[in-house]
Motif scaffolding. Structure first.
Motif, short mmCIF file in Angstrom:
data_model
loop_
_atom_site.label_atom_id
_atom_site.label_comp_id
_atom_site.label_asym_id
_atom_site.label_seq_id
_atom_site.Cartn_x
_atom_site.Cartn_y
_atom_site.Cartn_z
N MET A 30 13.69 23.80 -10.58
CA MET A 30 14.13 23.90 -9.20
C MET A 30 15.18 24.99 -9.04
SD MET A 30 15.85 20.93 -6.82
CE MET A 30 14.38 19.91 -6.94
N ILE A 31 15.04 25.83 -8.03
CA ILE A 31 15.98 26.90 -7.79
C ILE A 31 17.12 26.38 -6.92
CG2 ILE A 31 16.30 29.18 -6.76
CD1 ILE A 31 13.38 29.75 -7.36
N THR A 32 18.36 26.55 -7.39
CA THR A 32 19.52 26.09 -6.64
C THR A 32 19.74 26.99 -5.43
OG1 THR A 32 20.54 25.31 -8.67
CG2 THR A 32 21.98 25.57 -6.76
N PRO A 33 19.89 26.42 -4.25
CA PRO A 33 20.08 27.27 -3.06
C PRO A 33 21.47 27.90 -3.06
CG PRO A 33 20.38 24.97 -2.47
CD PRO A 33 19.90 24.99 -3.90
N PRO A 34 21.62 29.08 -2.47
CA PRO A 34 22.95 29.67 -2.31
C PRO A 34 23.81 28.78 -1.43
CG PRO A 34 21.22 31.27 -1.82
CD PRO A 34 20.56 29.93 -1.92
N ILE A 35 25.10 28.83 -1.64
CA ILE A 35 26.01 27.96 -0.92
C ILE A 35 25.93 28.21 0.58
CG2 ILE A 35 27.99 29.53 -1.10
CD1 ILE A 35 28.06 25.70 -1.45
N HIS A 36 25.67 29.45 0.99
CA HIS A 36 25.66 29.76 2.43
C HIS A 36 24.45 29.16 3.14
CE1 HIS A 36 22.50 32.84 2.16
NE2 HIS A 36 23.08 33.25 1.04
N GLU A 37 23.45 28.70 2.37
CA GLU A 37 22.28 28.09 2.99
C GLU A 37 22.48 26.61 3.29
OE1 GLU A 37 18.64 28.83 0.98
OE2 GLU A 37 18.81 31.02 1.10
N LEU A 38 23.56 26.03 2.79
CA LEU A 38 23.87 24.63 3.11
C LEU A 38 24.53 24.56 4.48
CD1 LEU A 38 25.34 23.33 -0.28
CD2 LEU A 38 22.98 23.20 0.53
N THR A 39 24.27 23.50 5.20
CA THR A 39 24.95 23.29 6.48
C THR A 39 26.42 22.99 6.23
OG1 THR A 39 24.55 20.91 6.51
CG2 THR A 39 22.83 22.34 7.45
N ASP A 40 27.24 23.13 7.26
CA ASP A 40 28.67 22.82 7.12
C ASP A 40 28.86 21.37 6.66
OD1 ASP A 40 29.28 25.36 7.92
OD2 ASP A 40 29.75 24.81 9.99
N ARG A 41 28.08 20.47 7.24
CA ARG A 41 28.20 19.05 6.87
C ARG A 41 27.82 18.85 5.40
NH1 ARG A 41 25.09 14.50 10.36
NH2 ARG A 41 26.68 15.19 11.87
N ALA A 42 26.75 19.49 4.95
CA ALA A 42 26.32 19.35 3.55
C ALA A 42 27.36 19.92 2.60
CB ALA A 42 24.97 20.03 3.34
N ARG A 43 27.94 21.07 2.99
CA ARG A 43 28.97 21.66 2.13
C ARG A 43 30.19 20.74 2.01
NH1 ARG A 43 27.58 26.77 4.42
NH2 ARG A 43 29.25 26.59 5.98
N ASP A 44 30.59 20.15 3.12
CA ASP A 44 31.76 19.27 3.10
C ASP A 44 31.52 18.04 2.23
OD1 ASP A 44 33.18 20.95 4.75
OD2 ASP A 44 32.65 19.87 6.60
N VAL A 45 30.36 17.43 2.41
CA VAL A 45 30.04 16.24 1.60
C VAL A 45 29.92 16.63 0.13
CG1 VAL A 45 28.27 14.49 1.12
CG2 VAL A 45 28.95 14.99 3.49
N PHE A 46 29.24 17.71 -0.15
CA PHE A 46 29.07 18.17 -1.53
C PHE A 46 30.42 18.43 -2.19
CE2 PHE A 46 28.42 21.85 -4.45
CZ PHE A 46 27.71 21.17 -5.44
#
Length: 347
Positions: free
Chosen positions: A1-17
């Motif tokens: 599986m290819i890890t997505p770049p951080i900028h492709e995550l939504t703001d909500r996903a980045r915060d939770v992550f």
């Protein structure tokens, strides 16, 4: 599986992550949705947080160790966090002073290097590692001890009192007197020289026939110096300090991993090769878990930084090794500072 770049995550996903990773690195335990809802200001319900965590798990960034457990970052998730989200914190004045004080104790450089590595180990709660070139031995005395008809033990005594042995293959027809003549000649002629200087002198004297030696003794002199010079040139010194710190409070739950890591630390030649691979580049290199085959079984992380002299030459590599649950934001700058301290020491 290819890890997505951080900028492709939504703001909500980045915060939770980010909250999951930081909480996991702090506690070592999987993080649940209720925990996140209590400690964060996201204004999300536990159900909404679970949905985001499920999305992150499908992206390969989080994993659930058990069905009913919370989530923890995968190695891919840790790599994404380290490369794209981590906010490093500089070492405190007390931490810098602890490292610098061990480097400035005086005495042999090797002791200062070992002390500095031990200080890094204590502050990071990891095992400290440093790879430096082997110091050139200044010769005091040579000897040959016969082992059999075709082998002898070459004994080198340094000016610092160090004694090292190597096995030398003997040419045919060498008798004990030839061994003694070769040893006497080397001790008288080469005392006070380094190995590199000794080879130059021997080559010159044998080439110009200035050496008062028969053919058998001259051959022994060349063989003795060759085995020392080749061995010294290809083996840098690896210092490991603080292995016991790997047995932290969480080790009881993961004794197999700790045992595997301690076994891997015994293979110093492989550890040295790993550190040597970090010589290129300016920044610290971070190896997370199975990214390096050496630590695929123990699931460990290594942070390594080249030590550069004022002229830019790489004079060593310093680093730490510990579980993947490292406080990377704190430890990476600490390794950077230690590398700068050792650079002044080794310059």
């Amino acid at each position: 599986m290819i890890t997505p770049p951080i900028h492709e995550l939504t703001d909500r996903a980045r915060d939770v992550f980010r909250i999951v990773v930081e909480s996991y690195l702090d506690s070592g335990a999987p993080v649940g949705s209720r925990t996140i809802s209590r400690i964060s200001a996201l204004n999300l319900s536990p159900a909404s947080i679970r949905n985001v965590m499920q999305d992150l798990e499908e992206l390969g960034l989080l994993a659930a160790p058990h069905t009913s457990a919370g989530r923890m970052p995968t190695e891919s998730g840790l790599r994404l966090f380290v490369d794209g989200m981590m906010q490093a914190s500089e070492p405190s004045a007390e931490e810098r002073a602890a490292i610098e004080s061990r480097a400035g104790l005086g005495g042999p450089v090797e002791d200062a290097i070992a002390g500095t590595t031990a200080a890094l180990s204590g502050l990071s709660a990891c095992a400290g590692l440093v790879l430096v070139p082997k110091a050139e031995t200044v010769l005091r005395q040579f000897g040959f001890v016969p082992l059999s008809q075709d082998r002898a033990l070459a004994v080198l005594v340094g000016e610092d009192g160090s004694v090292e042995n190597r096995v030398v293959e003997l040419p045919g027809g060498v008798d004990p007197m030839s061994l003694q003549r070769a040893a006497n000649y080397m001790s008288a002629t080469l005392a006070g020289l380094t190995l590199a200087e000794a080879r130059v002198r021997i080559e010159r004297e044998l080439r110009t026939q200035q050496a008062a030696l028969d053919a058998a003794a001259a051959d022994l002199v060349e063989r003795g110096l060759a085995v020392w010079s080749e061995d010294s040139g290809r083996r840098p010194v690896l210092i490991v300090r603080g292995q016991a710190r790997l047995l932290d409070t969480g080790a009881a739950e993961d004794l197999d991993r700790v045992r595997q890591l301690l076994d891997e630390l015994e293979g110093k030649e492989e550890i040295a090769r790993l550190l040597d691979s970090a010589r290129e580049g300016e920044a610290a290199r971070i190896f997370i878990g199975s990214e390096n085959k050496l630590f695929a079984l123990s699931g460990s992380s290594v942070i390594a930084k080249p030590v550069r002299a004022l002229d830019g030459r790489v004079v060593g590599v310093v680093g730490v090794i510990g579980p993947t649950r490292l406080n990377y934001a704190r430890v990476v700058p600490m390794v950077d500072f230690t590398a700068a301290t050792l650079a002044r020491l080794l310059a």
